[in-house]
Write a protein that holds these residues in place. Structure first.
Motif, PDB file in Angstrom:
ATOM      1  N   UNK A 180      33.359 -72.810 -32.119  1.00  0.00           N
ATOM      2  CA  UNK A 180      34.577 -72.103 -31.728  1.00  0.00           C
ATOM      3  C   UNK A 180      34.353 -71.554 -30.322  1.00  0.00           C
ATOM      4  N   UNK A 181      35.192 -71.988 -29.400  1.00  0.00           N
ATOM      5  CA  UNK A 181      35.047 -71.600 -27.998  1.00  0.00           C
ATOM      6  C   UNK A 181      36.299 -70.859 -27.542  1.00  0.00           C
ATOM      7  N   UNK A 182      36.109 -69.753 -26.859  1.00  0.00           N
ATOM      8  CA  UNK A 182      37.208 -68.963 -26.330  1.00  0.00           C
ATOM      9  C   UNK A 182      37.324 -69.166 -24.821  1.00  0.00           C
ATOM     10  N   UNK A 183      38.524 -69.078 -24.311  1.00  0.00           N
ATOM     11  CA  UNK A 183      38.775 -69.044 -22.866  1.00  0.00           C
ATOM     12  C   UNK A 183      39.294 -67.658 -22.518  1.00  0.00           C
ATOM     13  N   UNK A 184      38.586 -66.951 -21.684  1.00  0.00           N
ATOM     14  CA  UNK A 184      38.949 -65.581 -21.342  1.00  0.00           C
ATOM     15  C   UNK A 184      40.159 -65.586 -20.414  1.00  0.00           C
ATOM     16  N   UNK A 207      28.055 -67.172 -22.880  1.00  0.00           N
ATOM     17  CA  UNK A 207      28.927 -67.759 -21.850  1.00  0.00           C
ATOM     18  C   UNK A 207      28.791 -69.277 -21.816  1.00  0.00           C
ATOM     19  N   UNK A 208      29.895 -69.937 -21.494  1.00  0.00           N
ATOM     20  CA  UNK A 208      29.898 -71.385 -21.337  1.00  0.00           C
ATOM     21  C   UNK A 208      30.978 -71.739 -20.325  1.00  0.00           C
ATOM     22  N   UNK A 209      30.723 -72.676 -19.441  1.00  0.00           N
ATOM     23  CA  UNK A 209      31.682 -73.007 -18.407  1.00  0.00           C
ATOM     24  C   UNK A 209      31.907 -71.838 -17.479  1.00  0.00           C
ATOM     25  N   UNK A 414      30.195 -83.453 -27.968  1.00  0.00           N
ATOM     26  CA  UNK A 414      28.925 -82.848 -28.320  1.00  0.00           C
ATOM     27  C   UNK A 414      27.909 -82.828 -27.212  1.00  0.00           C
ATOM     28  N   UNK A 415      28.343 -82.910 -25.943  1.00  0.00           N
ATOM     29  CA  UNK A 415      27.429 -82.925 -24.817  1.00  0.00           C
ATOM     30  C   UNK A 415      26.876 -81.553 -24.484  1.00  0.00           C
ATOM     31  N   UNK A 416      26.609 -81.341 -23.184  1.00  0.00           N
ATOM     32  CA  UNK A 416      25.948 -80.109 -22.734  1.00  0.00           C
ATOM     33  C   UNK A 416      26.732 -78.872 -23.156  1.00  0.00           C
ATOM     34  N   UNK A 417      28.053 -78.912 -23.010  1.00  0.00           N
ATOM     35  CA  UNK A 417      28.887 -77.766 -23.360  1.00  0.00           C
ATOM     36  C   UNK A 417      29.340 -77.783 -24.818  1.00  0.00           C
ATOM     37  N   UNK A 418      28.843 -78.742 -25.593  1.00  0.00           N
ATOM     38  CA  UNK A 418      29.216 -78.891 -27.005  1.00  0.00           C
ATOM     39  C   UNK A 418      30.719 -79.123 -27.163  1.00  0.00           C
ATOM     40  N   UNK A 419      31.327 -79.686 -26.133  1.00  0.00           N
ATOM     41  CA  UNK A 419      32.772 -79.869 -26.138  1.00  0.00           C
ATOM     42  C   UNK A 419      33.202 -81.167 -26.786  1.00  0.00           C
ATOM     43  N   UNK A 420      34.523 -81.337 -26.864  1.00  0.00           N
ATOM     44  CA  UNK A 420      35.115 -82.542 -27.428  1.00  0.00           C
ATOM     45  C   UNK A 420      35.036 -83.687 -26.427  1.00  0.00           C
ATOM     46  N   UNK A 421      35.399 -84.876 -26.902  1.00  0.00           N
ATOM     47  CA  UNK A 421      35.489 -86.025 -26.022  1.00  0.00           C
ATOM     48  C   UNK A 421      36.760 -85.946 -25.190  1.00  0.00           C
TER      49      UNK A 421
END
Length: 435
Positions: A180-184, A207-209, A414-421
């Motif tokens: 679960x990732x949030x955007x501030x 933190x991510x991104x 599932x890359x570096x940021x564990x994000x979607x394709x």
């Protein structure tokens, strides 16, 4: 428990008949929905295996689709319990039940619905037989691609061809629940401030991104401080790249084509003050854009929501060029299977060519709307090259004046940021272009 199983089986039945899991679960009574969703998500992630077992034990598919759904749900849950007994690692969040409890409750669920009542003995017999004969059945079941990868064969073949070095990792990642990732919302909180608030609430995050926070474990949005206040939005790390990649300055005239549900729209407005048009062909989904912008405090006289087809600008464009265009075009959504595990079972091989043709129509229709010197950001949540790199190469061939600028291209899940394709391509129109 039997009612939860019945509700989950009804959701699985919806997918078997071509309905999305979200649509099916929306019909589930509120009290049952969380448990039904967890059970149905598990069934979707293990559906290929369950189908292979069902075909082995019941060669003739039941005519009643709810009976079939109940069998598939039961097999997937029974296998999870047996694997745990063996000490086999489980997918996080996998529902685990003792064999006798599961079979008894599924029979009770079948008894409670007139459509499955005649099949309760069949359900009981099939599940108990699988428990007895599993060791002998597994080798031939696991030899099948459908059972091993839990994706349709055409999907596996497409990934093997497109990503010969990565296809197995992509398929394996699809069965892992996403973070679960949030955007501030930087107009209301800094990331450091929100991180401190989460820590005070006992919520671990990192933190991510550039403006993201990834939670240690997913939570209901109402359990996270600041949702109603508009301090943040839920948005995958790969999806957050859109707001960063499109070169913008305050007061630019911007088009967000195919905008719903509005996450990327909001991100653009959180970063800059813009004269922005958010376009979508679905009126109901466009209402979600309005709701999201209102919650985030981003509604203004310079933001316009239009219900129209991005591929038909003659119906809605006022003739004034845009300084920047975000074209987050419709696609197969093959990159977000972790979040929507039913997608793999709803798509067909021919859908890739169909969506690619639609994407080309939209991109060609939007290009004349871009001002000379402006940028178009093409985006899809797909991992099929026909909707990404091949699409952009064909666009550049059709528009030789278009200039490709630096952008990530294909992002695998599932890359570096564990994000979607995702796929991103940034295209610039030269200053001397005629339109």
């Amino acid at each position: 428990m039997s009612q939860q199983l019945l509700a989950a089986a009804q959701a699985v039945r919806g997918v078997l008949t071509g309905q999305s899991l979200s649509e099916s679960l929306a019909q589930t009574p509120g009290a049952l929905r969380p448990a039904a969703q967890a059970l149905a998500f598990h069934a979707m992630r293990q559906l290929g295996f369950a189908q292979a077992v069902r075909a082995q034990l019941v060669p003739r598919r039941p005519s009643e689709r709810l009976t079939e759904a109940m069998l598939l749900l039961g097999i997937s849950l029974l296998e999870a319990g047996l694997r745990q007994t063996e000490g086999t690692p489980q997918i996080p969040g996998t529902p685990i039940y003792a064999e006798h409890t599961l079979v008894h409750q599924l029979v009770q669920a079948a008894q409670s619905d007139r459509r499955t009542r005649p099949a309760k003995n069949l359900i009981n017999a099939v599940l108990r037989r699988y428990g007895r004969e599993r060791a002998a059945l597994l080798p031939q079941i696991q030899a099948q691609s459908l059972a091993r990868w839990n994706h349709p064969d055409w999907w596996v073949d497409a990934l093997r061809q497109a990503w010969p070095q990565h296809w197995q990792a992509i398929l394996q990642a699809a069965d892992q629940p996403p973070p679960m990732t949030l955007r501030v919302n930087v107009r209301r909180q800094s990331r450091a401030q929100l991180l401190a608030l989460l820590q005070t609430a006992g919520i671990a995050a990192a933190p991510i991104g550039s403006v993201g926070l990834i939670l240690e474990r997913p939570l209901p949005v109402r359990d996270i401080p600041g949702f109603a206040e508009g301090w943040w939005s839920v948005q995958d790390a790969s999806a957050q790249r859109a707001g960063e990649l499109l070169p913008l300055q305050d007061n630019m005239r911007v088009l967000d084509a195919c905008a719903a549900p509005g996450g990327k729209t909001a991100h653009l407005l959180e970063r800059h003050t813009l004269a922005l048009t958010a376009l979508d062909s679905d009126a109901a989904r466009l209402e979600r854009v309005a709701d999201n912008l209102q919650r985030l405090g981003l509604s203004s006289d310079t933001v316009h929501l239009r219900c129209a087809d991005a591929a038909a600008p003659a119906d809605w464009w006022d003739g004034q060029p845009y300084d920047a265009i975000l074209a987050d075009v419709p696609c197969t959504a093959s990159g977000v299977v972790r979040r929507h595990p039913d997608i793999r079972w709803l798509r067909r091989a021919e859908d890739v060519a169909r969506t690619a043709a639609l994407q080309a129509n939209i991109a060609d229709a939007l290009w004349p709307l871009l001002a000379p010197g402006g940028h178009l950001l093409y985006a899809t949540c797909s991992i099929f090259p026909q909707e990404g790199e091949s699409q952009i190469q064909a666009f550049l061939d059709r528009h030789p004046d278009a200039l490709r600028r630096a952008a990530p291209g294909q992002i695998l899940p599932g890359g570096v940021d564990q994000g979607d394709g995702f796929f991103y391509a940034l295209i610039r129109k030269p200053e001397n272009a005629r339109g």
